[in-house]
Design a protein around this motif. Structure first.
Motif, PDB file in Angstrom:
ATOM      1  N   HIS A  46     -31.079 -41.371  26.952  1.00  0.00           N
ATOM      2  CA  HIS A  46     -29.621 -42.067  27.891  1.00  0.00           C
ATOM      3  C   HIS A  46     -30.044 -41.525  28.909  1.00  0.00           C
ATOM      4  N   PRO A  47     -29.873 -42.248  30.256  1.00  0.00           N
ATOM      5  CA  PRO A  47     -30.175 -41.811  31.658  1.00  0.00           C
ATOM      6  C   PRO A  47     -29.598 -40.581  32.103  1.00  0.00           C
ATOM      7  N   SER A  48     -28.544 -40.331  31.722  1.00  0.00           N
ATOM      8  CA  SER A  48     -27.978 -39.071  32.418  1.00  0.00           C
ATOM      9  C   SER A  48     -26.937 -38.469  31.310  1.00  0.00           C
ATOM     10  N   PRO A  49     -27.759 -37.603  30.475  1.00  0.00           N
ATOM     11  CA  PRO A  49     -26.908 -36.979  29.129  1.00  0.00           C
ATOM     12  C   PRO A  49     -25.904 -36.125  29.635  1.00  0.00           C
ATOM     13  N   MET A  50     -25.936 -35.503  30.652  1.00  0.00           N
ATOM     14  CA  MET A  50     -24.525 -34.558  31.186  1.00  0.00           C
ATOM     15  C   MET A  50     -23.490 -35.477  31.435  1.00  0.00           C
ATOM     16  N   LYS A  51     -23.673 -36.447  32.233  1.00  0.00           N
ATOM     17  CA  LYS A  51     -22.530 -37.392  32.550  1.00  0.00           C
ATOM     18  C   LYS A  51     -21.910 -38.119  31.443  1.00  0.00           C
ATOM     19  N   LEU A  52     -22.835 -38.530  30.299  1.00  0.00           N
ATOM     20  CA  LEU A  52     -22.323 -39.036  28.881  1.00  0.00           C
ATOM     21  C   LEU A  52     -21.489 -38.030  28.394  1.00  0.00           C
ATOM     22  N   PHE A  53     -21.815 -36.807  28.094  1.00  0.00           N
ATOM     23  CA  PHE A  53     -21.160 -35.918  27.534  1.00  0.00           C
ATOM     24  C   PHE A  53     -19.700 -35.650  28.191  1.00  0.00           C
ATOM     25  N   MET A  54     -19.766 -35.583  29.601  1.00  0.00           N
ATOM     26  CA  MET A  54     -18.633 -35.120  30.098  1.00  0.00           C
ATOM     27  C   MET A  54     -17.370 -36.324  30.003  1.00  0.00           C
ATOM     28  N   GLU A  55     -18.103 -37.405  29.976  1.00  0.00           N
ATOM     29  CA  GLU A  55     -17.233 -38.773  29.773  1.00  0.00           C
ATOM     30  C   GLU A  55     -16.667 -39.009  28.543  1.00  0.00           C
ATOM     31  N   THR A  56     -17.455 -38.494  27.410  1.00  0.00           N
ATOM     32  CA  THR A  56     -17.145 -38.420  26.114  1.00  0.00           C
ATOM     33  C   THR A  56     -16.111 -37.429  25.793  1.00  0.00           C
ATOM     34  N   GLN A  57     -16.167 -36.314  26.271  1.00  0.00           N
ATOM     35  CA  GLN A  57     -15.064 -35.017  26.077  1.00  0.00           C
ATOM     36  C   GLN A  57     -13.935 -35.163  26.940  1.00  0.00           C
ATOM     37  N   ILE A  58     -13.917 -35.624  28.188  1.00  0.00           N
ATOM     38  CA  ILE A  58     -12.922 -35.566  29.012  1.00  0.00           C
ATOM     39  C   ILE A  58     -12.048 -36.958  28.942  1.00  0.00           C
ATOM     40  N   THR A  59     -10.954 -36.862  28.450  1.00  0.00           N
ATOM     41  CA  THR A  59     -10.145 -38.160  28.084  1.00  0.00           C
ATOM     42  C   THR A  59      -9.356 -38.677  29.153  1.00  0.00           C
ATOM     43  N   SER A  60      -9.080 -37.851  30.126  1.00  0.00           N
ATOM     44  CA  SER A  60      -8.270 -38.353  31.371  1.00  0.00           C
ATOM     45  C   SER A  60      -9.193 -38.650  32.701  1.00  0.00           C
ATOM     46  N   ASP A  61      -9.043 -39.744  33.137  1.00  0.00           N
ATOM     47  CA  ASP A  61      -9.908 -40.057  34.383  1.00  0.00           C
ATOM     48  C   ASP A  61      -9.405 -39.177  35.582  1.00  0.00           C
ATOM     49  N   GLU A  62      -8.071 -38.868  35.527  1.00  0.00           N
ATOM     50  CA  GLU A  62      -7.726 -37.657  36.519  1.00  0.00           C
ATOM     51  C   GLU A  62      -8.492 -36.415  36.374  1.00  0.00           C
ATOM     52  N   ASP A  63      -8.619 -36.003  35.171  1.00  0.00           N
ATOM     53  CA  ASP A  63      -9.274 -34.676  34.670  1.00  0.00           C
ATOM     54  C   ASP A  63     -10.673 -34.821  35.222  1.00  0.00           C
ATOM     55  N   LEU A  64     -11.071 -36.043  34.917  1.00  0.00           N
ATOM     56  CA  LEU A  64     -12.722 -36.203  35.217  1.00  0.00           C
ATOM     57  C   LEU A  64     -13.049 -36.216  36.672  1.00  0.00           C
ATOM     58  N   VAL A  65     -12.287 -36.607  37.450  1.00  0.00           N
ATOM     59  CA  VAL A  65     -12.468 -36.673  38.786  1.00  0.00           C
ATOM     60  C   VAL A  65     -12.510 -35.317  39.319  1.00  0.00           C
ATOM     61  N   TYR A  66     -11.406 -34.490  38.959  1.00  0.00           N
ATOM     62  CA  TYR A  66     -11.056 -33.241  39.520  1.00  0.00           C
ATOM     63  C   TYR A  66     -12.382 -32.362  39.131  1.00  0.00           C
ATOM     64  N   ILE A  67     -12.829 -32.255  37.688  1.00  0.00           N
ATOM     65  CA  ILE A  67     -13.772 -31.551  37.331  1.00  0.00           C
ATOM     66  C   ILE A  67     -15.049 -31.995  37.958  1.00  0.00           C
ATOM     67  N   ARG A  68     -15.325 -33.101  38.105  1.00  0.00           N
ATOM     68  CA  ARG A  68     -16.635 -33.694  38.982  1.00  0.00           C
ATOM     69  C   ARG A  68     -16.564 -33.087  40.237  1.00  0.00           C
ATOM     70  N   LYS A  69     -15.525 -33.219  41.121  1.00  0.00           N
ATOM     71  CA  LYS A  69     -15.461 -32.837  42.333  1.00  0.00           C
ATOM     72  C   LYS A  69     -15.312 -31.117  42.514  1.00  0.00           C
ATOM     73  N   SER A  70     -15.068 -30.482  41.374  1.00  0.00           N
ATOM     74  CA  SER A  70     -15.306 -29.064  41.423  1.00  0.00           C
ATOM     75  C   SER A  70     -16.643 -28.346  41.193  1.00  0.00           C
ATOM     76  N   MET A  71     -17.323 -29.236  40.484  1.00  0.00           N
ATOM     77  CA  MET A  71     -18.866 -28.808  40.080  1.00  0.00           C
ATOM     78  C   MET A  71     -19.662 -29.007  41.267  1.00  0.00           C
ATOM     79  N   LYS A  72     -20.460 -28.100  41.412  1.00  0.00           N
ATOM     80  CA  LYS A  72     -21.534 -27.857  42.331  1.00  0.00           C
ATOM     81  C   LYS A  72     -23.000 -27.897  41.791  1.00  0.00           C
TER      82      LYS A  72
END
Length: 224
Positions: free
Chosen positions: A60-86
């Motif tokens: 898969h071209p982006s394994p971390m992105k894939l895992f996050m999208e399969t585990q986080i079921t809420s789009d709102e939560d996914l956006v929040y988590i992505r913005k919080s990570m650095k």
């Protein structure tokens, strides 16, 4: 293996090939676990590593992105988590043998970089003591193309003024490094470092010309 008199250029990937990304990867995983649990998910560090490993093994071209999208079921939560990570790029370090390997190879070959990297790649390579041995730096952020696009590899070859048959690609990923380089006719060396080390071979009938476990093994292969 390789026609030694024919090879004039050695191209390297950067992340987990010349530069150890283990520390920033661990940091980003820790951040993901923290923010996911903060939003009510039950995710631990071991499961993230296992999921990323599965993604790499599936090419898969982006394994971390894939895992996050399969585990986080809420789009709102996914956006929040992505913005919080650095991604803490300052935690990267060149592998201990990287400078010595490039210095030795540069006595016989021209050295180039073909890497999916953020802006400032040449400056970071200089900071790591690698740039003096490198003649061409092709970074995705600077040229607007990324691996595994064959155009990216061809751009680097054109800048170097060499044909694919005169070059070897050294990288840690079958999908991003070995397959596209092979498709163009370059020689290939797979360094099984980092999270992509368990990617399957052959893939689509393609195997690397050489497989090594550590960067230090490349010198004797190309200089003997």
């Amino acid at each position: 293996m390789f026609e030694r008199g024919k090879i004039s250029w050695i191209f390297f990937d950067v992340g987990d090939t010349l530069v150890d990304e283990a520390a920033p990867y661990e940091s980003i995983i820790d951040q993901f676990v923290h923010y996911a649990n903060e939003r009510g998910y039950s995710i631990d560090k071991a499961s993230v590593y296992a999921g990323i490993q599965e993604g790499f093994e599936a090419l898969h071209p982006s394994p971390m992105k894939l895992f996050m999208e399969t585990q986080i079921t809420s789009d709102e939560d996914l956006v929040y988590i992505r913005k919080s990570m650095k991604y803490e790029k300052h935690l990267e370090r060149p592998f201990a043998e990287a400078v010595a390997v490039l210095a030795k190879l540069a006595e016989r070959y021209q050295i180039g970089i073909i890497a999916n990297q953020s802006a400032g790649t040449a400056a970071r390579l200089e900071q790591y003591g690698l740039l003096p041995h490198i003649s061409v730096v092709c970074s995705s952020a600077e040229v607007g193309v990324s691996k595994p696009d064959l155009k990216f590899f061809q751009m680097a070859l054109d800048e170097a003024g060499c044909s694919p048959e005169q070059a070897i690609m050294v990288g840690d990923r079958i999908d991003n490094d070995i397959l596209p380089a092979h498709a163009l006719g370059m020689g290939t060396i797979w360094v099984r470092q980092g999270l992509a080390r368990k990617q399957p071979v052959p893939w689509a009938g393609v195997s690397p010309d050489v497989i090594v476990e550590h960067l230090a093994e490349i010198g004797p292969i190309l200089l003997d």
